[in-house]
Design an enzyme around this catalytic site. Structure first.
Site, PDB file in Angstrom:
ATOM      1  N   SER A  96       9.728   8.086  -9.282  1.00  0.00           N
ATOM      2  CA  SER A  96       8.761   8.151 -10.372  1.00  0.00           C
ATOM      3  C   SER A  96       7.684   7.087 -10.180  1.00  0.00           C
ATOM      4  O   SER A  96       7.985   5.942  -9.840  1.00  0.00           O
ATOM      5  CB  SER A  96       9.485   7.948 -11.700  1.00  0.00           C
ATOM      6  N   SER A 140      12.950   4.815 -10.205  1.00  0.00           N
ATOM      7  CA  SER A 140      11.633   4.246 -10.475  1.00  0.00           C
ATOM      8  C   SER A 140      11.018   3.715  -9.196  1.00  0.00           C
ATOM      9  O   SER A 140      11.729   3.282  -8.276  1.00  0.00           O
ATOM     10  CB  SER A 140      11.746   3.101 -11.481  1.00  0.00           C
ATOM     11  N   ASP A 141       9.685   3.731  -9.117  1.00  0.00           N
ATOM     12  CA  ASP A 141       9.040   2.870  -8.138  1.00  0.00           C
ATOM     13  C   ASP A 141       9.390   1.436  -8.524  1.00  0.00           C
ATOM     14  O   ASP A 141       9.746   1.144  -9.673  1.00  0.00           O
ATOM     15  CB  ASP A 141       7.524   3.099  -8.125  1.00  0.00           C
ATOM     16  N   TRP A 142       9.295   0.555  -7.558  1.00  0.00           N
ATOM     17  CA  TRP A 142       9.806  -0.806  -7.760  1.00  0.00           C
ATOM     18  C   TRP A 142       9.003  -1.531  -8.839  1.00  0.00           C
ATOM     19  O   TRP A 142       7.786  -1.670  -8.729  1.00  0.00           O
ATOM     20  CB  TRP A 142       9.778  -1.544  -6.430  1.00  0.00           C
ATOM     21  N   ALA A 159       8.494  -0.365 -11.835  1.00  0.00           N
ATOM     22  CA  ALA A 159       7.730   0.568 -12.662  1.00  0.00           C
ATOM     23  C   ALA A 159       8.354   0.793 -14.033  1.00  0.00           C
ATOM     24  O   ALA A 159       7.648   1.141 -14.978  1.00  0.00           O
ATOM     25  CB  ALA A 159       7.585   1.910 -11.944  1.00  0.00           C
TER      26      ALA A 159
END
Length: 821
Positions: free
Chosen positions: A195, A228-230, A232
């Protein structure tokens, strides 16, 4: 569920977990992994960045990786089978490094040529993106490693990427930005979806229930993990109820104890947590980390081992796009060419990949200079080399000529760790210090060793990171303090390559000197992350640009052919920022113009991951686009220049004459909002509507032979195309099929004049006729009807065209769709 036999194992494991264990499983335990839960026989799942290599669980240049060409290069091959082999090679690398999930591929679109991570995505076209992406995913998962399609969704630029709200109409979202994800999920079932940072239509993506649950899970039936993207994930309740399964990185996230607390105080139903845990346990089962469930791909069913360097070289050669070849100067003919002048910094110091989280550290790099020095003696050609001006002119991390170690000490000066460093950077999380050093005990870090200059003169040094520091070069102290400007993008701050000048020292070529950079306060904190991040920078002495250009011109004038390699730099193409310009950095345009004036037989090699302006494009004899070609790029270039391989690439995105011509270029939000006002018209769709001629159109690329398109028939949903090699050597052609409505009946929806409907690659010998079948999917004739909230077929007459590129379609047939016959 793809493997229903896992359902019972997953449910049994879930029932044995209490709330704290379940929520802990949904949060990273560190930068790259999820925790093991021995009580249910669950191992720790490890993830790693891609997409051009597998870095592993630590950012350690002492643990090198195979480096493949950039995603734009892979897409330029237009070869799904080759994309699958690339994925299989990366799966091999992942297993070697103890990685279970590869955080790739990136399937966002080239909405604007200014996009900073343009090189990390495939194409401006959703169909080409989906075909290459689906096969890449399949290849990774062939090897039993989870692939991650990212960044879901509309993460098409870097400016304000954490906060931007991209406003995208439903039709545009469906026909362009969601389309690659939809097709890849249907064809390859990736085990993970990432995401994105950005918001879409008012909701940040990690909390976007309409897209993550409504579309991804309920409509498309996706059963994998949404990570999640890191950094995010921002809100515990909104993220878990919005469809996010895992919040990375750890140990401090919005899940874990925060999520357990939200369940206990009634803000989140435990059943919602259970759904997320099921997804994670299923992923663990697929990769063989859950007791009682064998992996999806046992060892005896994995593909046969591949030679990674050979695959890297093959992709690099097949991706090279021949943009111009006046008088067929290429391939170089040993009978006519005895002297070759190779020119350009990037010919010696090859740029093989883009900057940011895609960075991995190769075991070796084959530069164009090294490759041609090896290849040319067999062709009886003499090679000379001239550097030309520096395209960057800024400090870069200390590499060439440095022999360094990194030493970690406590407050009493005792050594906690002492390890060799391939270059002058210290970058670790608190939980991942070298030698298992204790972060709490850490007091100082020193990068120290020797430097043997290649050139005499004034060498410049600098520091990346926040002070205080003590930098000593050849017994001269240059600085004790530096405080570079803060970076609002945490990831870019950690990954960045911005140096603060510290001073300069006069040094003699070949005389080894001592170098030491000591951080007196090495511990850094970026949001929830703690660690060490600083670097030693260096820049060699520079002669005047005019002198360097004059030297290159002299070399070119004495040669039969001049080959000039131009390139972008990490400060032009990298994660964390978008491009302000498409011009080549430094005075490289001046270099090309001067060399071409001195030698009309000038070949220019463009070493860039995304479009650049080429004001000299009609003044040179040939242009080759080599992208970011990976570690074997120099060898592949030599193969193409000498005709061992054909330049098989075709453009996966349109290249403008100049940035001002691009129909869609804006990447900067206003008051936090970036409207996608162009609707479903980006890339070649927008160029057709604007009526402006690009420098090179979508799908364009020349080869070393000629092809005639002799006919096309439409049978059912298949275009059968007949194409003949009319040249005098074997060759490879990418047969491209496009479809568009005939005329514009009143009331018909606004659609592209033509769009890519399918493609196939063919090889043929001289004179050989090939018939190839290209499937034209039903979606080609559909639009997303916002009022019906559904795909609908637009009936009418369609022209099906086939040819070399979107601008060169010599044959066509007509197809009636949805009309009474």
């Amino acid at each position: 569920m793809e493997h229903p036999e896992y359902a019972d194992v997953v449910e049994a494991a879930l029932k044995r977990l209490d709330l704290d264990a379940k929520t802990r499983l949904l949060a990273g335990q560190d930068l790259w992994s999820l925790p093991a839960l021995p009580e249910i026989g669950l191992g720790s799942l490890v993830m790693s960045d891609g997409p051009v290599g597998v870095r592993g669980a630590s950012w350690d240049p002492g643990d090198p990786s195979l480096v493949l060409p950039s995603p734009t290069a892979l897409a330029a091959t237009w070869d799904p089978e080759l994309a699958r082999r690339a994925g299989q090679v990366l799966a091999q690398e992942a297993r070697r490094k103890g990685v279970h999930v590869l955080l790739a591929p990136t399937v966002n679109l080239h909405r604007s040529p200014r996009g900073g991570r343009h090189f990390e995505s495939y194409s401006e076209d959703p169909l080409l993106t989906a075909r290459i992406g689906a096969n890449h995913v399949a290849g990774v998962q062939d090897g039993g490693i989870g692939a991650t399609v990212k960044h879901f969704v509309a993460n098409d630029a870097e400016t304000d990427r954490f906060t931007v709200d991209n406003r995208v109409g439903a039709r545009t979202l469906r026909e362009l930005y969601l389309a690659p994800f939809e097709q890849i999920i249907a064809e390859a079932n990736p085990w993970v979806v990432m995401s994105a940072y950005n918001s879409v239509n008012g909701s940040t993506m990690t909390e976007n229930r309409d897209l993550q649950i409504g579309v991804l899970r309920q409509e498309w039936g996706y059963d994998g993990v949404v990570v999640s993207d890191w950094l995010a994930a921002r809100d515990t309740v909104r993220a878990i109820t919005g469809g996010l399964d895992v919040a990375m990185p750890g140990p401090v996230t919005v899940f874990g104890p925060a999520l357990a607390g939200a369940v206990r105080d009634g803000r989140v139903a435990e059943s919602v947590v259970d759904d997320a845990v099921r997804h994670v346990l299923l992923l663990a089962a697929r990769v063989g980390l859950l007791a009682g469930a064998g992996p999806v791909v046992p060892e005896d069913r994995r593909p046969a081992p591949l030679d990674g360097e050979a695959v890297a070289r093959e992709i690099a050669a097949r991706s090279i796009v021949l943009l111009r070849n006046a008088d067929r100067i290429l391939p170089l003919d040993p009978a006519a060419v005895t002297r070759v002048a190779l020119i350009g910094r990037a010919a010696r110091d090859a740029r093989i990949l883009g900057g940011g989280s895609a960075t991995v550290f190769p075991t070796r790099v084959v530069s164009p200079l090294a490759a041609l020095q090896t290849a040319l003696p067999a062709a009886a050609m003499k090679l000379t080399y001239a550097m030309g001006p520096d395209p960057d002119g800024e400090l870069d991390v200390a590499r060439e000529g440095f022999a360094l170690r990194t030493v970690l000490r406590d407050a009493d000066g005792r050594t906690l760790a002492d390890e060799p460093s391939p270059f002058g950077r210290a970058r670790w999380l608190s939980s991942d210090l070298p030698g298992g050093a204790d972060f709490d005990a850490l007091d100082s870090v020193e990068i120290a060793g020797t430097f043997t200059p290649r050139e005499s003169g004034r060498h410049h040094f600098g520091i990346n990171g926040s002070g205080p520091f003590r930098l000593v070069v050849d017994n001269r102290e240059l600085t004790q303090e530096t405080e570079p400007a803060a970076d609002d993008d945490i990831v870019a701050a950690v990954l960045g390559n911005r140096f603060t000048a510290a001073g300069s020292v006069e040094l003699e070529a070949g005389r080894t000197v001592q170098v030491s950079l000591r951080s007196q306060s090495p511990k850094g904190h970026h949001g929830p992350l703690s660690g060490v991040a600083f670097a030693l920078g260096h820049r060699a002495p520079e002669r005047a640009d005019d002198d360097l250009i004059a030297e290159a011109v002299a070399a070119a004038a004495e040669a039969d052919v001049a080959v000039v390699v131009v390139a972008t730099t990490e400060r032009v193409e990298s994660e964390g920022f978008d491009r302000a310009s498409l011009r080549l950095p430094g005075r490289q345009d001046d270099l090309v113009a001067a060399v071409a004036a001195a030698n009309p037989r000038t070949v220019v090699v463009v070493n860039a991951g995304a479009p650049v302006e080429m004001p000299w494009r009609e003044d040179v004899a040939a242009i080759l686009l080599s992208w970011f070609p990976g570690q074997e790029g120099g060898a592949a270039l030599a193969d193409v220049l000498l005709g061992v391989e054909e330049p098989g690439g075709r453009l996966p995105t349109t290249w403008p004459v100049e940035l001002a011509d691009a129909p869609v270029s804006e990447v900067t939000p206003t008051d936090g909002v970036l409207p996608y006002d162009e609707g479903p018209f980006i890339g070649y769709r927008a160029w057709q509507r604007a009526g402006t001629e690009p420098a090179f159109p979508f799908g364009y690329g020349l080869g070393y032979t000629d092809w005639d398109y002799e006919g096309v028939d439409i049978i059912g949903g298949t275009a059968r195309v007949r194409v003949r090699n009319t040249g005098d050597r074997p060759g490879r052609e990418v047969v491209q099929v496009y479809a568009g409505p005939v005329g514009d009946p009143a009331g018909s929806p606004d659609r592209p004049r033509r769009q890519l409907a399918g493609f196939a690659t063919v090889t043929a010998g001289p004179g050989e006729l090939i018939e190839v079948s290209v499937t034209v999917p039903d979606r080609t004739f559909q639009i997303w009807d916002e009022s019906a909230d559904a795909w609908v077929t637009v009936p009418g007459s369609y022209r099906i065209e086939a040819g070399h590129s979107i601008a060169d379609l010599p044959i066509s047939a007509q197809l009636e769709v949805g009309l009474d016959q």
